[in-house]
Motif scaffolding. Sequence first.
Motif, mmCIF file in Angstrom:
data_model
loop_
_atom_site.group_PDB
_atom_site.id
_atom_site.type_symbol
_atom_site.label_atom_id
_atom_site.label_comp_id
_atom_site.label_asym_id
_atom_site.label_seq_id
_atom_site.Cartn_x
_atom_site.Cartn_y
_atom_site.Cartn_z
ATOM 1 N N LEU A 79 -31.195 77.152 22.434
ATOM 2 C CA LEU A 79 -32.006 76.658 21.077
ATOM 3 C C LEU A 79 -33.083 77.801 20.837
ATOM 4 C CD1 LEU A 79 -31.926 73.896 19.907
ATOM 5 C CD2 LEU A 79 -34.041 73.156 21.247
ATOM 6 N N LEU A 80 -33.788 78.497 21.562
ATOM 7 C CA LEU A 80 -34.565 79.701 21.469
ATOM 8 C C LEU A 80 -33.765 80.552 20.370
ATOM 9 C CD1 LEU A 80 -37.386 80.384 22.251
ATOM 10 C CD2 LEU A 80 -36.103 82.078 23.822
ATOM 11 N N ILE A 113 -30.629 71.320 17.905
ATOM 12 C CA ILE A 113 -30.552 70.203 18.822
ATOM 13 C C ILE A 113 -29.165 69.548 18.900
ATOM 14 C CG2 ILE A 113 -31.563 67.954 19.505
ATOM 15 C CD1 ILE A 113 -34.386 69.122 18.523
ATOM 16 N N THR A 129 -32.971 79.352 17.291
ATOM 17 C CA THR A 129 -34.155 79.229 16.235
ATOM 18 C C THR A 129 -34.697 80.739 15.828
ATOM 19 O OG1 THR A 129 -34.658 77.238 17.554
ATOM 20 C CG2 THR A 129 -36.454 78.239 16.227
ATOM 21 N N ALA A 175 -37.133 78.220 10.811
ATOM 22 C CA ALA A 175 -37.182 78.041 12.201
ATOM 23 C C ALA A 175 -37.281 76.682 12.776
ATOM 24 C CB ALA A 175 -38.408 79.004 12.884
ATOM 25 N N LEU A 176 -37.998 75.965 11.847
ATOM 26 C CA LEU A 176 -37.991 74.521 12.183
ATOM 27 C C LEU A 176 -36.687 73.696 11.760
ATOM 28 C CD1 LEU A 176 -39.690 71.868 12.783
ATOM 29 C CD2 LEU A 176 -40.340 71.697 10.585
ATOM 30 N N ARG A 229 -32.566 75.350 26.487
ATOM 31 C CA ARG A 229 -33.725 75.839 26.101
ATOM 32 C C ARG A 229 -33.463 77.122 25.417
ATOM 33 N NH1 ARG A 229 -37.856 78.733 29.342
ATOM 34 N NH2 ARG A 229 -39.147 79.199 27.777
ATOM 35 N N TYR A 267 -34.322 74.716 14.615
ATOM 36 C CA TYR A 267 -34.624 73.766 15.721
ATOM 37 C C TYR A 267 -33.978 72.645 15.644
ATOM 38 C CZ TYR A 267 -37.387 72.014 19.435
ATOM 39 O OH TYR A 267 -37.598 71.419 20.728
#
Lengths: 362, 252
Positions: free
Chosen positions: A246-247, A126, A250, A118-119, A243, A122
């Motif tokens: 990205l959500l 970006i 992720t 997930a990181l 937002r 993320y």
Amino acid sequence: MAAVKKFQSILKNKEVSRPLITYAMVILAYLIIQVLISGGILSNLLQGLLVPLCIYSIAAVGLNLCVGYLGELSIGHAGFMCVGAFTSAFFTKCTMNSGMNEMVRFLIALVIGILCAALAGYLIGIPVLRLRGDYLAIVTLAFGEIIMNLINVVFIGRDSRGFHFSMKDSVSLNLEEDGEAIMNGAKGIMRIPHQSSFTIGIILLLISLFVCYQLVNSRTGRAIMAIRDNRIAAESVGIDITRFKLLAFTISAAIAGAAGVLYGHNLATLIATPANFGYNMSIMILVFVILGGMGNFRGSVIAAVVLTLLPELLRGLSDYRMLMYSIILIIMMLYNWSPKIIAFRERHFRGKLHKKEEKEVA
Amino acid sequence: MPLLEVRNLSISFGGLKAVDTFELEIEKNQLYGLIGPNGAGKTTVFNMLTGVYKPDEGYIALDGQDLIGMKTIDINKAGIARTFQNIRLFSEQSVLDNVKIGLHNEYPYSTLTGIFRLPRYHKMEKAMNEKAMELLKVFELDKKADVLASNLPYGDQRKLEIARALATNPKLLLLDEPAAGMNPNETQELMDTIRFVRDNFDMTILLIEHDMRLVSGICEEITVLNFGQILASGETKTVLKNPEVIKAYLGE
């Protein structure tokens, strides 16, 4: 009677019935296979395919969230699987002799794998989500390859003094006598305890399906689909594009990470090669998603199962195997996407459709 | 104090001065028209008001709040909602969901609440459904709530766009050519709807329109743009009699 009526009204509401039918199909397939195994009917070869089936299904469901609902073509999801596989296997390897309960250890490894994927999703999201369409696809492809190649040059060892890290070779880790290289660059991680099982795979698949279905039928899901359908309009009604993009990306990466954890604990040796974590894998998962239908999680699972089993089932045809495979691929594509065939299906098979899909899974 | 105050607004694209020293003052509850020939810069003004374009210079204030430099979503939260000249619906979603997306910021709950269906999810979804159906009823779309937005007839799509914009609970509603492509009957119906929205939602409305019947029928004041500059502005009847305006529209 009241209960029956309530049940009927639930089935009529597609948002409620669609997930329920999918869960039921997965559980049914699981039960049938368990019976086949205990009856000794399933060959060893096919039994070995059960965990990979779960892995591909989970990855396809995760990617469908990105491709079908967010509307962004990602061909780097194998990279997130890679992150999930290696970080979780690394944890398992580190804590192997600590006397921890095996199940607890696997659960922690699972959480670590998912969080790391997930990181990664993320951080990569970006810059990448600033792009759209083909450009986004190309950049995700590049990031997927970068992850795989990075893993291939990382050396991490442990001895009585603690952890050692190098990006050159295992000798430069300067390990003491009692030390051990855990991650060995291109040789990967060796002797990982075999902890993935068909049951765990099915549970993870059900959880992934649950998260995806619940997500798309909520406020967040509507926002994500609004961005897909019309970005400018979504912005004009106050939806934070960055937002929610990205959500979704992720969460999609996290689910791919879960598939990776399963992969990492299925084989004794975990190596990152172009075949398992390169773009071949990314494209394969994308094929599952597109054949199964974008925005259709159940379709992703069915396509993953059918297309993974086909080459094995067609083994008897020897040389004609790949020919048959491609013909079936084309037929499936037409069946799912040709407007004429869709109209034909609507007219003739409305009620029969569900039964047919169930057969395909079993 | 006017609800919307625009001073000295200008923007250029390359060498072209698309809008030059544009001024506008709209009182609360007013129905205001912005007209002008094709390419006069009307939609560009809308795009500056909603933060899609950044003006080169000028001042925009809504209810005393300076909007210059704010992002589109923040301007929407501050109270400006709009519709589009070429309809922009969420075409793959139902009519009801389109309005519910408009209610996104009115009934918030977190992603985790949504996934695990916590009590707040049920409470908010129920309130959202009720509010959305209420809005759809105003536009006589409540019977078509489950229809896919792209399957609606053209006139209904226009109405749905207005309903969606209203769902964000704006102070000022911008309508970009709401009557485009409508026949006289539909236009008449639309005029009633716009008046109804103004009266029942206590709304201030700024609209761009080519249909003079609609403009003279419902707008109290208008501003005429030509080549990015204000040609005339004031009470509708007076402005429409202005020889300059007639020249710009009909030629010499």
